[in-house]
Enzyme design. Structure first.
Site, PDB file in Angstrom:
ATOM      1  N   ARG A  51     -27.654   3.752 -20.704  1.00 37.35           N
ATOM      2  CA  ARG A  51     -27.634   3.394 -19.286  1.00 37.35           C
ATOM      3  C   ARG A  51     -27.145   4.536 -18.415  1.00 37.35           C
ATOM      4  O   ARG A  51     -27.458   4.602 -17.221  1.00 37.35           O
ATOM      5  CB  ARG A  51     -26.755   2.150 -19.056  1.00 37.35           C
ATOM      6  CG  ARG A  51     -26.696   1.719 -17.584  1.00 37.35           C
ATOM      7  CD  ARG A  51     -25.908   0.446 -17.385  1.00 37.35           C
ATOM      8  NE  ARG A  51     -24.547   0.546 -17.809  1.00 37.35           N
ATOM      9  CZ  ARG A  51     -23.563   1.136 -17.125  1.00 37.35           C
ATOM     10  NH1 ARG A  51     -23.810   1.720 -15.960  1.00 37.35           N
ATOM     11  NH2 ARG A  51     -22.334   1.162 -17.583  1.00 37.35           N
ATOM     12  N   TYR A 105     -46.780   4.068   0.422  1.00 40.01           N
ATOM     13  CA  TYR A 105     -47.094   3.185  -0.693  1.00 40.01           C
ATOM     14  C   TYR A 105     -46.559   1.792  -0.379  1.00 40.01           C
ATOM     15  O   TYR A 105     -45.471   1.645   0.194  1.00 40.01           O
ATOM     16  CB  TYR A 105     -46.462   3.749  -1.968  1.00 40.01           C
ATOM     17  CG  TYR A 105     -46.421   2.771  -3.114  1.00 40.01           C
ATOM     18  CD1 TYR A 105     -47.597   2.306  -3.690  1.00 40.01           C
ATOM     19  CD2 TYR A 105     -45.207   2.299  -3.608  1.00 40.01           C
ATOM     20  CE1 TYR A 105     -47.558   1.392  -4.742  1.00 40.01           C
ATOM     21  CE2 TYR A 105     -45.164   1.394  -4.652  1.00 40.01           C
ATOM     22  CZ  TYR A 105     -46.346   0.945  -5.212  1.00 40.01           C
ATOM     23  OH  TYR A 105     -46.304   0.036  -6.243  1.00 40.01           O
ATOM     24  N   ASP A 177     -42.807  12.024  -1.839  1.00 42.85           N
ATOM     25  CA  ASP A 177     -43.467  11.316  -2.938  1.00 42.85           C
ATOM     26  C   ASP A 177     -44.702  12.123  -3.311  1.00 42.85           C
ATOM     27  O   ASP A 177     -45.670  12.178  -2.555  1.00 42.85           O
ATOM     28  CB  ASP A 177     -43.846   9.900  -2.477  1.00 42.85           C
ATOM     29  CG  ASP A 177     -44.533   9.079  -3.567  1.00 42.85           C
ATOM     30  OD1 ASP A 177     -44.973   9.666  -4.579  1.00 42.85           O
ATOM     31  OD2 ASP A 177     -44.657   7.856  -3.380  1.00 42.85           O
ATOM     32  N   LYS A 202     -48.203   7.036 -13.291  1.00 40.80           N
ATOM     33  CA  LYS A 202     -49.532   7.484 -12.909  1.00 40.80           C
ATOM     34  C   LYS A 202     -49.881   8.815 -13.587  1.00 40.80           C
ATOM     35  O   LYS A 202     -50.047   8.854 -14.792  1.00 40.80           O
ATOM     36  CB  LYS A 202     -49.613   7.583 -11.379  1.00 40.80           C
ATOM     37  CG  LYS A 202     -49.019   6.377 -10.620  1.00 40.80           C
ATOM     38  CD  LYS A 202     -49.627   5.060 -10.981  1.00 40.80           C
ATOM     39  CE  LYS A 202     -49.291   3.928 -10.011  1.00 40.80           C
ATOM     40  NZ  LYS A 202     -47.867   3.651  -9.814  1.00 40.80           N
TER      41      LYS A 202
END
Length: 386
Positions: A51, A105, A177, A202
């Protein structure tokens, strides 16, 4: 195995690698363990724990991401949305203000419009093509400026150099981005941006088999983001990280093929009588073509278009296509096609979609690595049936 000035094809293969790896391995192994022995006096964030994004598998992936981006440091996250929301929570506190591009987005747009106010954050959407309007939108409490390299789904390319210059002059953190462009087509940090993030689901991965995100930038900024992510728990699973690192090794050759396919398809569609509009920055009549050609090394594998027959024609085309699957994601080796109004931008109100130019009949096409002639032949036969 490489130098920082190696070409992107070499960086994709050799960047961040440990050769030889443990026990002489050429492929870095998956460390599935969540917990490791610790040293006395170790700080909390340096303890090897899944984590805390500090295990050997994570360190290897982070080094590989940093090499690709030309960054001092990088961080993998559980999704692209984990990347952007953690960045914003790192840079902004209650009472702070954000400048943000007005086409985003869908998930980023939903976060800002649906949750920013409840968190005490404010934002102003600005036109990334209009630097003359940004100073009026900036406030004393503005902390950051967020834009996209190539916007979804109209493939616009903003005044990115001017964003960097404005943010630097105003003391803002510039964030971009870069999902649609990938490091193959644009290197934001070299262009002066402070932080770059991706939906690594992606292009970085490229095989439609995992969900992940990434953040890269200076060591100081990435460390701040990592410590925030450690609290939120958005770490990436070791097996997904292994697949992402493997996928990144073929990034350059995949994206080059996707660029070529998208350019060929855009030119074909632009000359077809049944096509009313094509959005691709590689086309000479695209509104951003001139400065996109200066900024980008390639125009990307994404395009969108509208048919003369509206929604009915769009649905008929999607039904007639044989090679591309009708699916909402992008960036994989296989071509995908979708109507954004029903998928990536479905969470936006009709009014917000209209402002963003996301018409109901808009078709978005993510080009894979198939042979371009096969793609063109398939689209041609589908158009014949519309």
């Amino acid at each position: 195995m490489h130098s920082s000035d190696s070409r992107i094809e070499t960086l994709a293969v050799h960047g961040g690698e440990r050769v030889p790896g443990p026990d002489g391995s050429m492929v870095f192994p998956i460390y599935q363990s969540t917990v490791y022995t610790s040293e006395p006096g170790e700080s909390y964030h340096d303890i090897k724990y899944l984590r805390l994004n500090s295990t050997p598998s994570q360190a290897y992936l982070h080094d590989k991401l940093a090499a690709l981006e030309g960054a001092e440091a990088a961080l993998a996250t559980a999704s692209g949305m984990a990347a952007i929301t953690t960045i914003l929570h790192t840079l902004l506190r209650a009472g702070d203000h954000l400048l943000v591009g007005d086409v985003l987005y869908g998930g980023t747009h939903n976060f800002l419009t649906g949750h920013a106010e409840g968190l005490g954050l404010s934002y102003t959407m600005v036109d990334p093509h209009r630097p003359d309007t940004w100073a009026a939108a900036r406030r004393p409490n503005t902390k950051a400026f967020l834009v996209e390299t190539i916007t979804n789904p109209l493939m616009r390319v903003g005044a990115l150099r001017e964003v960097v210059a404005f943010a630097r002059a105003e003391g803002l953190v510039s964030v971009v981005d870069n999902t649609f462009a990938s490091p193959v087509n644009f290197r934001p940090l070299a262009a002066g941006f402070d932080l770059v993030f991706h939906s690594a689901t992606k292009y970085l991965n490229g095989h439609s088999d995992l969900v992940a995100g990434s953040v890269a930038g200076s060591a100081a900024l990435v460390d701040q983001v990592r410590k925030k992510l450690n609290i939120y728990g958005g770490s990436l699973d070791p097996h997904a990280g292994f697949l992402l690192a493997r996928g990144m090794k073929t990034l350059a050759i995949r994206v080059r093929a996707q660029n070529a396919n998208a350019e060929a398809l855009a030119e074909f569609l632009a000359g077809h009588e049944k096509v009313a509009q094509v959005n691709y920055p590689g086309l000479a009549d695209h509104p951003d073509h001139a400065h996109a050609a200066e900024l980008l090394s390639g125009f990307g594998g994404m395009l969108s278009f509208r048919l003369a027959g509206g929604v009915g024609a769009a649905d008929a085309l999607l039904e007639a296509l044989r090679l591309p699957a009708v699916a909402p994601s992008l960036g994989g080796i296989e071509s995908l096609v979708t109507r954004p109004s029903l998928t990536s931008h479905a969470g936006m109100s009709p009014e917000d979609r209209a402002k963003a130019g996301v018409a109901d009949d808009l078709i978005r096409f993510s080009c894979g690595i198939e042979h371009p002639d096969d793609l063109l032949e398939d689209v041609a036969q589908a158009l014949d049936k519309v």
